[in-house]
Write an enzyme that holds these catalytic residues in place. Structure first.
Site, mmCIF file in Angstrom:
data_model
loop_
_atom_site.group_PDB
_atom_site.id
_atom_site.type_symbol
_atom_site.label_atom_id
_atom_site.label_comp_id
_atom_site.label_asym_id
_atom_site.label_seq_id
_atom_site.Cartn_x
_atom_site.Cartn_y
_atom_site.Cartn_z
ATOM 1 N N GLY B 281 0.809 -1.211 0.000
ATOM 2 C CA GLY B 281 0.000 0.000 0.000
ATOM 3 C C GLY B 281 0.840 1.259 0.000
ATOM 4 N N SER B 282 0.407 2.220 0.798
ATOM 5 C CA SER B 282 0.956 3.575 0.684
ATOM 6 C C SER B 282 2.434 3.686 1.043
ATOM 7 C CB SER B 282 0.158 4.502 1.583
ATOM 8 O OG SER B 282 -1.197 4.402 1.274
ATOM 9 N N THR B 283 2.988 2.699 1.697
ATOM 10 C CA THR B 283 4.413 2.810 2.025
ATOM 11 C C THR B 283 5.253 2.883 0.747
ATOM 12 O OG1 THR B 283 4.407 0.415 2.240
ATOM 13 C CG2 THR B 283 4.359 1.657 4.258
ATOM 14 N N PHE B 284 4.671 2.443 -0.371
ATOM 15 C CA PHE B 284 5.365 2.513 -1.660
ATOM 16 C C PHE B 284 5.426 3.928 -2.218
ATOM 17 C CE2 PHE B 284 6.551 -0.944 -4.687
ATOM 18 C CZ PHE B 284 6.845 -1.884 -3.735
ATOM 19 N N LYS B 285 4.526 4.791 -1.738
ATOM 20 C CA LYS B 285 4.427 6.135 -2.325
ATOM 21 C C LYS B 285 5.741 6.900 -2.156
ATOM 22 C CE LYS B 285 -0.523 6.367 -1.783
ATOM 23 N NZ LYS B 285 -1.611 6.666 -0.874
#
Lengths: 223, 570
Positions: B281-285
């Site tokens: 999820g958002s940790t990839f952003k």
């Protein structure tokens, strides 16, 4: 005689061989004893290892953690619990400044001008000025003081306390002359803020406050 | 005159016999001599050997040399020297029914009294089963051994066998692995270093791991309490030293006890940190923004993107934000509020091929190249992927990696932009750090610091802020894929990937919870900001002092780079 020489040789060789063998036997027995010691060392090391393992297992981190959760409840220190250094530590241990009501009052900074003296202190004006100057010199440590400088300073401070100089001093109340006001004075002194312009100096020698007049002045100065 | 021609005259018979006899005697003497010489040589050889042994030989009574302490299998210790795995001699009790001389019924009754796992009838059936050798108990307690010995039954055999013991029980169980019944490594480091641990030349020296027992314990404990509090089915955590790539702690829950690893639940045996692959999820952003900064597609933190309520991807799929802006927003705001729309737009700018290159360089398309045998290949789309996929990967979906991959990615981004292989062996003079390869520029690495810190000071990760330790990090919440396809509406994988201290990054950590439940404490929320983030903060507050860090309220990342681009809502 010729025949005996051969026998002699045989005996000599046999003796030497036996001697060598004895030496060898001795060395071997010493070596065996050494090995025995080595073995015991190894066994002791093995026992130590087993005991260490047992202690380590009984005192494993998980066990300590569960004891901590159930009994001790220790937690990691918070950010504000860390100190910058010795000075910050020292500030935590610094004693609270407490005013001593029996101490004489002195001016903390500039020496009083003789002209500004009010009340019945005219006669000691010159002396007061000197006393304050002396105090400043003591504080700055810029010159060598005489051997009894401390005592002298304290004495003078005592005198200064006994005859305070304060421009805004309120008129004395007649009742204040009585010795009964002493506890009241203490209260008032305690109410004085620590950081005020006046500071109490503890004097070993009691100020000459025995006379009702000086004590009245003192109490006024503290108000 | 003619001389008579000599007639053929035969030798007299007697003479001939005498000659033959002499010849035979000669041969016999010769043979006897040879035989004697042979005997003499053998005796001489024996004598010489005796003399040689007497003079230089070993003492006959010598049994155990100084090398006897050499364990049968090498120890495994943590980076501070605390033993994590040791081989000790344990008691093994066995029964040989053929040698039993007493009454078998009495023996069975005694056995059931001492070892109540079977009753007397059960033990009697075992004794009469016709087996020649039965293990009564391996790793038996001394008290039981004493009691069995006191039975005085010659059919009971007591012996000592080397046994692998894990003194810290659950601690770092998935890293250590375990050994099989023959003492060979079956999983984890036991398997990876099996030759090293059994070789006589190397097993005397313990194998020093990079993990620290105390830190590992703190991480495990905090994760376990989070797992219990949020009623999650599992959890994982990884802590990396970003300068060397050393794994300082790595755990997977439910707990595993390697002393009885064979009897544990398969769920516990599964290492979520290296075997489980999850959409993070958002940790990839963070990576998407870093890629765009590195390629120059994002010039600064103030660059604006249209973050309106919804965005239709090229395939027709529509994405929305959990904190919709409804206006144009800056890069700083996109990170702060974890905007899917904004990140998708940035990823589209970077482009699929360059995105794939970056991911490849960061090791996100391959197994993590480190010692443990238990490691999974990430799940990713086949290259080349389309724009919609690029945008989806940009905000952390359509790609599944292990928590270790994620931690390694953050380490790469924040150590100055250099990828280093993670390692479980302590980095020292004998084991230098692995050579790195540059992925991001140093400038990108520096600029990303304040952005990540902003998420914790003002964004979705506020609860991760361990006061004084300058934590920076990103929350990530992804819906859990269902076995039959599609995504669960109730179960999430929540994670928090972060770095600290943000003004001078040293450690990267990932904390992940599998299917945490909403509680009163989280006001009904199941997202990472409410469960993974506070867990991260608690872990940092506990382990940072152990790592030699001291909290400092006066230091922080250069927030002046991002704060001007954040609109203060009134």
């Amino acid at each position: 005689m010729r025949g005996f020489r051969e026998v002699g040789w045989v005996i000599a060789v046999a003796g030497t061989t036996l001697g060598c063998y004895m030496v060898n036997l001795r060395v071997a027995s010493e070596r065996a004893a050494l090995d025995e010691v080595s073995n015991r060392i190894v066994l002791a090391q093995r026992d130590i290892r087993v005991l260490q393992t047992e202690i380590g297992t009984r005192g494993r981190l998980e066990q300590l953690e569960s004891w901590n959760v159930r009994v001790l409840a220790l937690s990691a220190p918070q950010a504000h619990q860390f100190l910058e250094g010795e000075f910050q530590l020292a500030t935590l241990a610094a004693p609270q400044k407490q005013l001593d009501p029996s101490a004489p009052m002195v001016l903390a900074a500039a020496p009083a001008q003789p002209k500004a003296v009010v009340g019945g202190a005219e006669q000691g004006a010159e002396q007061e000025g000197r006393a304050a100057r002396d105090l400043l010199q003591v504080a700055s440590l810029k010159r060598e003081l005489p051997a009894s400088a401390d005592e002298k300073a304290v004495d003078k401070a005592g005198q200064a306390g006994a005859k305070p100089v304060k421009a805004e001093a309120k008129p004395a109340t007649p009742a204040a002359a009585d010795k009964k006001i002493v506890p009241e004075r203490k209260d008032k002194a305690a109410a004085t803020p620590a950081g005020a312009a006046v500071a109490a100096t503890k004097a070993k020698a009691k100020p000459k406050a025995a006379s009702p007049t000086t004590s009245t002045k003192d109490s006024k100065a503290r108000q | 005159m003619n001389a008579p021609t000599p007639a053929l005259v035969a030798r007299p018979e007697r003479l001939r016999l005498v000659g033959q006899r002499r010849q035979f005697l000669g041969i016999m003497h010769q043979r006897l001599m040879v035989g004697m010489l042979l005997f003499g040589l053998v005796i001489a050889a024996v004598l010489l050997r005796l003399i040689w042994l007497g003079l230089f030989g070993d003492h006959a009574g010598r049994q155990v040399g100084p090398s006897a302490l050499l364990p049968t299998r090498g120890d495994i210790v943590d980076r501070d020297g605390k033993p994590l795995a040791r081989t000790i001699d344990s008691w093994t009790v066995a029964l040989q029914p053929a040698k039993v001389i007493g009454d078998k019924r009495v023996l069975a009754a005694n056995l059931s009294r001492l070892m109540p796992e079977k009753d007397a009838a059960g033990w009697l059936a075992e004794i009469n089963s016709g087996k020649t050798f039965i293990y009564l108990r391996r790793r038996a307690a001394p008290r039981l051994v004493q009691a069995l010995n006191a039975l005085g039954e010659p059919g009971i055999a007591l012996s000592r066998e080397p046994d692998r013991l894990y003194p810290q029980t659950d601690l770092a169980a998935h890293i250590l692995g375990h050994t099989d019944i023959d003492g060979r490594g079956a999983s984890g480091m036991e398997r990876a270093f099996d030759d090293h641990l059994t070789d006589a030349a190397t097993r005397g020296e313990p194998l020093v791991l990079s993990i620290s027992g105390r830190i590992q314990q703190a991480l495990e404990h905090e994760l376990l309490s989070a797992k219990t509090r949020f009623n999650a089915i599992g959890a994982a955590g990884v802590l990396l030293d970003i300068r060397t790539g050393e794994i300082l702690a790595m755990t997977s829950l439910p707990q595993l006890n390697p002393n009885i690893a064979g009897n544990m639940d398969p769920e516990a045996q599964f290492n979520r940190a290296t075997l489980g692959v999850y959409e993070m999820g958002s940790t990839f952003k963070t990576f998407t923004v870093a890629m765009a900064l590195d390629t120059g597609d994002v010039k600064g933190m103030g660059q604006m993107y249209p973050c309106y309520d919804r965005l239709a991807l090229p395939g027709g799929r529509v994405i929305t934000d959990t904190h919709p802006f409804g206006r144009a927003c800056s890069v700083a705001e996109i990170m702060m509020e974890s905007s899917n729309i904004g990140t998708a737009l940035i990823a589209a700018k970077v482009g699929g091929e360059r995105q794939r290159q970056f991911l490849k360089q960061m090791g996100f398309l391959d197994r993590v190249p480190f010692q443990l045998p238990e490691r999974s290949r990430p799940l990713s789309l086949k290259a080349p992927w389309g724009e919609a996929d690029t945008m989806t990967i940009g905000f952390g979906h359509a790609m599944a990696v292990t928590p270790l991959h994620l931690a390694s990615g953050y380490a790469t981004l924040y150590n100055g932009g250099v990828y280093r292989k993670p390692t479980l062996v302590k980095v020292d003079a004998r084991h230098p750090a692995a050579p790195g390869r540059r992925v991001f520029s140093e400038q990108t690495s520096y600029k990303m610091r304040s952005l990540l810190r902003l998420v914790v000071t003002k964004g979705t990760g506020k609860k991760a802020d361990a006061v004084g330790y300058r934590v920076g990090g990103k929350t990530g919440t992804a819906e859990k894929p269902l076995p039959g396809g599609g995504y669960s509406k109730t179960d999430n994988i929540t994670s928090f990937a972060g770095v600290f201290p943000m003004d001078e990054p040293r450690y990267a950590m990932v904390v992940m919870l599998d299917a945490p439940r909403a509680t009163a404490e989280t006001y009904g929320w199941r997202t990472a900001g409410w469960n993974a983030a506070p867990t991260f903060g608690r872990v940092v507050a506990r382990i940072a002092p152990m790592l030699g860090m001291r909290p400092d309220l006066k230091r922080d990342a250069n927030m002046g780079e991002v704060l001007p681009y954040v609109r203060e809502e009134k």
